[in-house]
Motif scaffolding. Structure first.
Motif, PDB file in Angstrom:
ATOM      1  N   LYS A  49       8.865  -3.782 -11.580  1.00 61.83           N
ATOM      2  CA  LYS A  49       8.455  -2.375 -11.510  1.00 61.83           C
ATOM      3  C   LYS A  49       8.551  -1.859 -10.091  1.00 61.83           C
ATOM      4  CE  LYS A  49       5.314  -2.190 -15.474  1.00 61.83           C
ATOM      5  NZ  LYS A  49       3.918  -1.973 -15.901  1.00 61.83           N
ATOM      6  N   THR A  50       8.132  -2.689  -9.180  1.00 58.72           N
ATOM      7  CA  THR A  50       8.189  -2.264  -7.778  1.00 58.72           C
ATOM      8  C   THR A  50       9.634  -2.046  -7.342  1.00 58.72           C
ATOM      9  OG1 THR A  50       6.194  -3.571  -7.379  1.00 58.72           O
ATOM     10  CG2 THR A  50       7.431  -2.885  -5.458  1.00 58.72           C
ATOM     11  N   LYS A  51      10.536  -2.959  -7.754  1.00 54.60           N
ATOM     12  CA  LYS A  51      11.950  -2.806  -7.403  1.00 54.60           C
ATOM     13  C   LYS A  51      12.540  -1.537  -8.022  1.00 54.60           C
ATOM     14  CE  LYS A  51      12.997  -7.709  -6.796  1.00 54.60           C
ATOM     15  NZ  LYS A  51      13.791  -8.861  -7.291  1.00 54.60           N
ATOM     16  N   LYS A  52      12.190  -1.267  -9.298  1.00 52.48           N
ATOM     17  CA  LYS A  52      12.699  -0.062  -9.958  1.00 52.48           C
ATOM     18  C   LYS A  52      12.198   1.187  -9.264  1.00 52.48           C
ATOM     19  CE  LYS A  52      13.350  -1.940 -14.609  1.00 52.48           C
ATOM     20  NZ  LYS A  52      12.919  -1.862 -16.024  1.00 52.48           N
ATOM     21  N   GLN A  53      10.948   1.189  -8.874  1.00 56.47           N
ATOM     22  CA  GLN A  53      10.395   2.351  -8.189  1.00 56.47           C
ATOM     23  C   GLN A  53      11.098   2.563  -6.862  1.00 56.47           C
ATOM     24  OE1 GLN A  53       8.196   4.219  -9.730  1.00 56.47           O
ATOM     25  NE2 GLN A  53       7.987   5.717  -8.072  1.00 56.47           N
ATOM     26  N   GLU A  54      11.345   1.459  -6.177  1.00 58.61           N
ATOM     27  CA  GLU A  54      12.067   1.584  -4.908  1.00 58.61           C
ATOM     28  C   GLU A  54      13.500   2.067  -5.136  1.00 58.61           C
ATOM     29  OE1 GLU A  54      11.804  -2.224  -3.145  1.00 58.61           O
ATOM     30  OE2 GLU A  54       9.671  -2.059  -2.568  1.00 58.61           O
ATOM     31  N   GLN A  55      14.146   1.542  -6.233  1.00 60.83           N
ATOM     32  CA  GLN A  55      15.508   1.975  -6.553  1.00 60.83           C
ATOM     33  C   GLN A  55      15.543   3.456  -6.928  1.00 60.83           C
ATOM     34  OE1 GLN A  55      18.093  -0.010  -6.165  1.00 60.83           O
ATOM     35  NE2 GLN A  55      19.565   1.569  -6.712  1.00 60.83           N
TER      36      GLN A  55
END
Length: 557
Positions: A39-45
């Motif tokens: 989730k954190t990676k998707k939010q950053e993406q």
């Protein structure tokens, strides 16, 4: 296998247990952690895509396609089994059916495939993370091993240094112990030598003490034989010495006092000269004289008066002079002492002889006086007994005279109820006995005097009897005893005869007396109580009956 010490070092360096399985299914916490990371990676993406241009943005299909990696596609193609067409269907139907089913399978299996892809991707990520973790662990373990090796090397170096230092200390301790042992041995030898010297000194001191005791004894002996005049002369010399010391002290005190007075007089004269000086030179001389006199006065005043001498001392025994300086003096003294001792010994012997004679005389006199005293005591006792007997006799005579009024009762031959005898008859009888004893009849002599003379005559005869030979006296005594026994036997026979005659007379009287007949009823005694006889019944039963009865009684009990 890793030891506890290695595990502790790895844990300290941040490395987990290397024995855990890296390909195990992660726990739920790990899955949720990975989800949060996604989730954190998707939010950053998403945030990153918002800042890029439209041309650079990707569609959803491209994104979904890009999520699958080449390895995932290969795995899907390998796992997917191709379906063969039915033989009874034609090509068109088959193609239509295949297209339709293909579309249906693709939509139905899309989620499963995505899930499989996600799981595979997640497992790959997990494996990569685990591989990284294992690599990190291996690296940390290598670092820990290097540190452990370094620590072991340091420990070995320190241990070698410790062993070396310990060896040095041991060598130093051995050297120190050897030195101490040598010093101890030296001390022991020194102690033995000192003890030997002390023993020698003590023996020498004991010898000197014995010599000193002997010298003191000799000195005491010499002092005992020294004339008194010599000691008086020594005391006079001591007193003269004390007087001389006292005179010297008084002279010193007087000289000090004179110096002070002279200094004061010189000062006064200098002051007078200074006051009467007429010229400058005279004044200066007077001033110098005043300074000198003041200085002399100060010195005289500073001088302390000498302390009084100590007169409480006696002559030193070492410095004391001896009266005897020539051996001939001692020989003369010994000769005088020997003569005086012989004189004293002779006097002592004479005194002992006189004392022994006096003791012998005292013993003889004491024995003689003691014998005389015993004889006198016996005579006194006899006189007292005779006096007591005479007093008793006089008292009895007085009592009888008062009771019988001039008459006496004489019990002759042991008979009771004898006739009374008057005093006149008794006096006549005493006079007859007096004449029979060989005395001349004299009316002027009283009855008591006659009895006294008779008693004296009787004592003379008794003393004469005592002087007779023993056999004669025994013969007379036996004859008199025989006569006495004969008289006593005759009296006894006559007494028995009289008693027999009296019994016979009583028997004749009883025989001649009339017979007394009893009349009336006889006296009956009290009757005795009835006595019942106990009848003992004998058991006529046999032994068998008795045993049976005993057995039955046991059963009842």
């Amino acid at each position: 296998m890793a030891t506890k010490r290695d595990l502790a070092r790895l844990a300290k360096n941040g490395v987990s247990d290397p024995t855990s399985n890296p390909f195990a299914i992660p726990a739920d916490e790990e899955i949720f952690r990975y989800r949060e990371e996604e989730k954190t990676k998707k939010q950053e993406q998403k945030i990153a895509n918002m800042n890029i241009s439209v041309a650079d943005k990707a569609t959803f299909a491209s994104q979904m396609q890009s999520t699958a990696t080449d390895e995932a596609r290969k795995l899907l193609t390998e796992f997917r089994t191709p379906k063969a067409p039915r033989p009874d269907m034609n090509l068109a139907a088959q193609s239509t059916t295949m297209d339709r089913r293909k579309e249906v399978q693709t939509m139905a299996e899309y989620i499963a495939k995505k899930r499989e892809i996600f799981l595979l991707q997640m497992s790959l990520d997990t494996k990569r993370a685990e591989i990284k973790k294992l690599e990190e662990r291996a690296r940390q373990r290598e670092i820990a091993l290097k540190k452990s090796e370094q620590m072991l090397e340091e420990d070995a170096i320190r241990f070698d240094a410790f062993l070396k230092e310990n060896d040095e200390k041991v060598q130093e301790a051995i050297k120190h112990a050897e030195m101490e042992a040598k010093a101890k041995q030296d001390k022991v030898l020194e102690i033995k030598r000192l003890n030997t010297s002390i023993a020698a000194l003590r023996s020498e001191m004991n010898k000197y003490d014995e010599q000193l005791d002997d010298c003191r004894k000799y000195k005491e002996f010499l002092d005992s034989v020294t004339p008194r005049e010599w000691f008086e002369q020594q005391q006079q010399k001591l007193q003269q010495r004390k007087d001389q010391m006292l005179r010297e002290w008084q002279a010193q005190c007087e000289a000090l006092k004179q110096r002070v007075e002279a200094a004061m007089a010189a000062k006064a004269q200098a002051e007078v000269d200074y006051a009467t000086a007429k010229t400058q030179q005279q004044a200066e001389r007077a001033e110098r004289a005043i300074k000198e006199t003041i200085q002399n006065l100060k010195e005289a005043v500073k001088e302390k008066e000498p302390p009084p001498p100590n007169l409480n001392f006696d002559l030193n025994p070492d410095d004391e002079e001896i009266f005897f300086r020539d051996p001939q003096q001692l020989l003369l003294v010994y000769k005088q002492l020997e003569e005086s001792n012989l004189f004293y010994i002779q006097n002592a012997q004479e005194t002992e002889e006189a004392l022994e004679e006096l003791r012998a005389k005292y013993r003889d006199t004491r024995t003689r006086m003691q014998g005389e005293t015993n004889v006198l005591a016996q005579e006194v006792g006899k006189l007292q007994m005779s006096i007591a007997t005479a007093r008793d006799r006089n008292r009895r005579l007085k009592d009888r005279t008062i009771e019988n009024v001039g008459s006496l009762s004489l019990n002759i031959g042991g008979q009771e109820g004898a006739d009374l005898v008057s005093l006149d008859q008794l006096s006549v009888k005493v006079a007859e006995v007096y004449v029979r004893c060989g005395f001349d009849a004299d009316a002027s002599i009283g009855t008591l005097q006659m009895l006294t003379n008779i008693e004296m005559k009787l004592e003379e005869h008794l003393s004469a009897v005592d002087q007779l030979p023993p056999g004669t006296l025994e013969a007379f005594e036996k004859a008199r005893e025989k006569e006495r026994r004969k008289v006593a036997r005759n009296e006894k026979l006559s007494q028995q005869l009289r008693e027999h005659e009296a019994r016979m007379a009583r028997a004749l009287e009883r025989a001649a007396a009339p017979v007394f007949k009893k009349s009336g009823k006889l006296v009956m005694f009290r009757s005795k109580p009835l006595q019942r006889k106990k009848v003992i019944r004998e058991d006529s039963r046999g032994d068998d009956d008795t045993e049976l009865e005993a057995y039955l009684q046991q059963d009842m009990i």
